[in-house]
Structures are given as C-alpha cells and as structure tokens.
Design a protein around this motif. Sequence first.
Motif, PDB file in Angstrom:
ATOM      1  N   PRO A   1       0.741  -1.314  -0.116  1.00 15.75           N
ATOM      2  CA  PRO A   1      -0.057  -0.040   0.267  1.00 15.75           C
ATOM      3  C   PRO A   1       0.919   1.264  -0.122  1.00 15.75           C
ATOM      4  O   PRO A   1       0.537   2.259  -0.522  1.00 15.75           O
ATOM      5  N   ALA A   2       1.982   1.065   0.393  1.00 16.61           N
ATOM      6  CA  ALA A   2       2.727   2.411   0.701  1.00 16.61           C
ATOM      7  C   ALA A   2       3.224   2.677  -0.885  1.00 16.61           C
ATOM      8  O   ALA A   2       3.859   3.876  -0.970  1.00 16.61           O
ATOM      9  N   ASP A   3       3.056   1.850  -1.701  1.00 10.50           N
ATOM     10  CA  ASP A   3       3.961   2.126  -3.065  1.00 10.50           C
ATOM     11  C   ASP A   3       2.886   2.784  -4.002  1.00 10.50           C
ATOM     12  O   ASP A   3       3.455   3.183  -5.139  1.00 10.50           O
ATOM     13  N   ILE A   4       1.611   2.941  -3.565  1.00 12.91           N
ATOM     14  CA  ILE A   4       0.775   3.480  -4.537  1.00 12.91           C
ATOM     15  C   ILE A   4       1.108   4.821  -5.038  1.00 12.91           C
ATOM     16  O   ILE A   4       1.025   5.146  -6.254  1.00 12.91           O
ATOM     17  N   GLY A   5       1.376   5.839  -4.420  1.00 11.42           N
ATOM     18  CA  GLY A   5       1.890   7.256  -4.882  1.00 11.42           C
ATOM     19  C   GLY A   5       3.253   6.984  -5.608  1.00 11.42           C
ATOM     20  O   GLY A   5       3.042   7.702  -6.845  1.00 11.42           O
ATOM     21  N   PRO A   6       4.230   6.374  -5.079  1.00 15.07           N
ATOM     22  CA  PRO A   6       5.305   6.326  -5.933  1.00 15.07           C
ATOM     23  C   PRO A   6       5.131   5.692  -7.382  1.00 15.07           C
ATOM     24  O   PRO A   6       5.716   5.936  -8.296  1.00 15.07           O
ATOM     25  N   VAL A   7       4.104   4.440  -7.277  1.00 18.74           N
ATOM     26  CA  VAL A   7       3.845   3.654  -8.761  1.00 18.74           C
ATOM     27  C   VAL A   7       2.970   4.590  -9.618  1.00 18.74           C
ATOM     28  O   VAL A   7       3.371   4.936 -10.724  1.00 18.74           O
ATOM     29  N   ARG A   8       2.203   5.501  -9.049  1.00 16.92           N
ATOM     30  CA  ARG A   8       1.469   6.592  -9.875  1.00 16.92           C
ATOM     31  C   ARG A   8       2.568   7.544 -10.521  1.00 16.92           C
ATOM     32  O   ARG A   8       2.250   7.668 -11.558  1.00 16.92           O
ATOM     33  N   MET A   9       3.447   7.970  -9.810  1.00 23.18           N
ATOM     34  CA  MET A   9       4.529   8.869 -10.421  1.00 23.18           C
ATOM     35  C   MET A   9       5.502   8.269 -11.421  1.00 23.18           C
ATOM     36  O   MET A   9       5.642   9.055 -12.385  1.00 23.18           O
ATOM     37  N   VAL A  10       5.491   6.858 -11.009  1.00 24.56           N
ATOM     38  CA  VAL A  10       6.386   6.158 -12.236  1.00 24.56           C
ATOM     39  C   VAL A  10       5.706   6.095 -13.484  1.00 24.56           C
ATOM     40  O   VAL A  10       6.015   6.436 -14.681  1.00 24.56           O
ATOM     41  N   LEU A  11       4.377   5.778 -13.371  1.00 28.68           N
ATOM     42  CA  LEU A  11       3.389   5.412 -14.455  1.00 28.68           C
ATOM     43  C   LEU A  11       3.269   7.074 -15.235  1.00 28.68           C
ATOM     44  O   LEU A  11       3.422   6.981 -16.373  1.00 28.68           O
ATOM     45  N   ALA A  12       3.009   7.962 -14.351  1.00 29.63           N
ATOM     46  CA  ALA A  12       2.908   9.243 -15.021  1.00 29.63           C
ATOM     47  C   ALA A  12       3.876   9.755 -15.769  1.00 29.63           C
ATOM     48  O   ALA A  12       3.714  10.337 -16.709  1.00 29.63           O
ATOM     49  N   ALA A  13       5.067   9.509 -15.292  1.00 26.46           N
ATOM     50  CA  ALA A  13       6.421   9.990 -15.765  1.00 26.46           C
ATOM     51  C   ALA A  13       6.690   9.139 -16.986  1.00 26.46           C
ATOM     52  O   ALA A  13       7.162   9.711 -18.000  1.00 26.46           O
TER      53      ALA A  13
ATOM     54  N   MET B   1       4.432  -5.943  -9.417  1.00 32.04           N
ATOM     55  CA  MET B   1       5.767  -5.952  -9.195  1.00 32.04           C
ATOM     56  C   MET B   1       6.405  -4.430  -9.414  1.00 32.04           C
ATOM     57  O   MET B   1       6.357  -3.696 -10.273  1.00 32.04           O
ATOM     58  N   VAL B   2       6.989  -4.213  -8.147  1.00 32.06           N
ATOM     59  CA  VAL B   2       7.810  -3.008  -8.078  1.00 32.06           C
ATOM     60  C   VAL B   2       9.228  -3.459  -8.036  1.00 32.06           C
ATOM     61  O   VAL B   2       9.805  -4.374  -7.677  1.00 32.06           O
ATOM     62  N   ALA B   3       9.857  -2.473  -8.818  1.00 30.67           N
ATOM     63  CA  ALA B   3      11.468  -2.447  -8.969  1.00 30.67           C
ATOM     64  C   ALA B   3      11.954  -1.181  -8.045  1.00 30.67           C
ATOM     65  O   ALA B   3      11.393  -0.217  -8.413  1.00 30.67           O
ATOM     66  N   GLU B   4      12.540  -1.498  -7.265  1.00 28.40           N
ATOM     67  CA  GLU B   4      13.165  -0.402  -5.901  1.00 28.40           C
ATOM     68  C   GLU B   4      14.988  -0.420  -6.300  1.00 28.40           C
ATOM     69  O   GLU B   4      15.202  -1.468  -6.294  1.00 28.40           O
ATOM     70  N   TYR B   5      15.247   0.725  -6.315  1.00 23.72           N
ATOM     71  CA  TYR B   5      16.512   0.912  -6.656  1.00 23.72           C
ATOM     72  C   TYR B   5      16.909   2.153  -5.579  1.00 23.72           C
ATOM     73  O   TYR B   5      16.357   3.321  -5.670  1.00 23.72           O
TER      74      TYR B   5
ATOM     75  N   VAL C   1      11.522   2.559  -8.829  1.00 26.88           N
ATOM     76  CA  VAL C   1      11.596   3.103 -10.318  1.00 26.88           C
ATOM     77  C   VAL C   1      11.110   2.355 -11.326  1.00 26.88           C
ATOM     78  O   VAL C   1      11.343   2.719 -12.642  1.00 26.88           O
ATOM     79  N   GLY C   2      10.528   1.271 -11.169  1.00 27.89           N
ATOM     80  CA  GLY C   2       9.641   0.365 -12.093  1.00 27.89           C
ATOM     81  C   GLY C   2       8.654  -0.193 -11.631  1.00 27.89           C
ATOM     82  O   GLY C   2       8.459  -0.598 -10.345  1.00 27.89           O
ATOM     83  N   TYR C   3       7.982  -0.885 -12.507  1.00 36.95           N
ATOM     84  CA  TYR C   3       6.580  -1.274 -12.172  1.00 36.95           C
ATOM     85  C   TYR C   3       6.192  -2.300 -13.442  1.00 36.95           C
ATOM     86  O   TYR C   3       6.245  -2.031 -14.638  1.00 36.95           O
TER      87      TYR C   3
END
Length: 181
Positions: A11-23, A54-58, A63-65
Amino acid sequence: MTTLRLRPEDPADIGPVRMVLAAAFARPDAAVPGEVALVDELRDSDAWIPELAMVAEYGGEVVGYALLSRVFVQSDDVRAPALALGPVAVAPHRQRVGHGTAAVQAGLDAATELGERLVVVLGDPAYYRRFGFVRADRMGLTSPWSGLGEPWQALALPPTTSGEGPPPRGEVVFPAPWSRV
C-alpha cells in the motif's frame, strides 16, 4: 553498492507507482496518462492479484513497475483464467538499464509459481520477444486489439504439473477498466 530489489507492491507504493506511471507515459495531450487510472481501477477490481503487481526498487526509490492482472479466455462455454501484462513502466531517469525487464521477469516468475498458464500483452514485439512472447493469433487468441497484428502477443507459461494441458484458445475478455485505455 546499490542493488535492484523486486517485490510485490504494498500500500505504501501506490503514490510512487503513480509517479512512475505518470512520468513514463507522459503525453503533451493528457494531464494524467490513462495508465495511471487503469492501475487505480484495476486495484479496486476482481482483476487485481496483489502478488503480481511487481515493483522495482533501486536505492529505496520505486523506479519500475510491471502489472499482471486477471483476464479470461472465452471459448464456446469454457471460460479459462489468464493474465494481461501491463502497464510496464520505468522512471525516465532509470530507463534502459534493465529495471523494466527485471520487473517483467519477476512478474512472470511469480505467475508461474501461482500456476498461471497464459499471459497476453499489447506492446513492442522486439521488447517482449525476449521473454518468449509470440503473436497471439498464432496461439488461437483474439481480442479487441487483434487487428493490430504483431503487438498483440501471448506467452504460454511453463506448466507447474505434468498433467496440465495446453493453454486456452479463444477470445480474451478484459475487465472494464481496460476499455477506457
């Protein structure tokens, strides 16, 4: 040394995933790319499989989804489960270093472990061929995107038991959120 960490979304990834998708899917003609809304709507649907987001975290940054969600293959009176891959996204500053490939492979591996048999995708054949995807029509699969030819692709995942038959054939039925992309 910073390493890439692959894991299911939490659940904490929802905002960062949205940002990756938007960018990754930014277009001058759209304030918010449709891929952001698609993932949000899929999260709230029966198509959502938490273990396959799946989330890619660096370096502690998402940084990826790569998302695999539930679809069905309809043939006569048989409705067989399958998966749709997408969207796949990588933050622009981390593209072309393998994060997207790693996230997709982690998702496909997790799907195989869960006993899934078939994955479909609409995307660049040169990219998805590396995972074993082929034209979906060659596997007897149709969809609203069949007319696009090469980009409409499918992958039969390895069977988890020796008694499993071939993957299903027929019309791939997507959940409602996909109709708005």
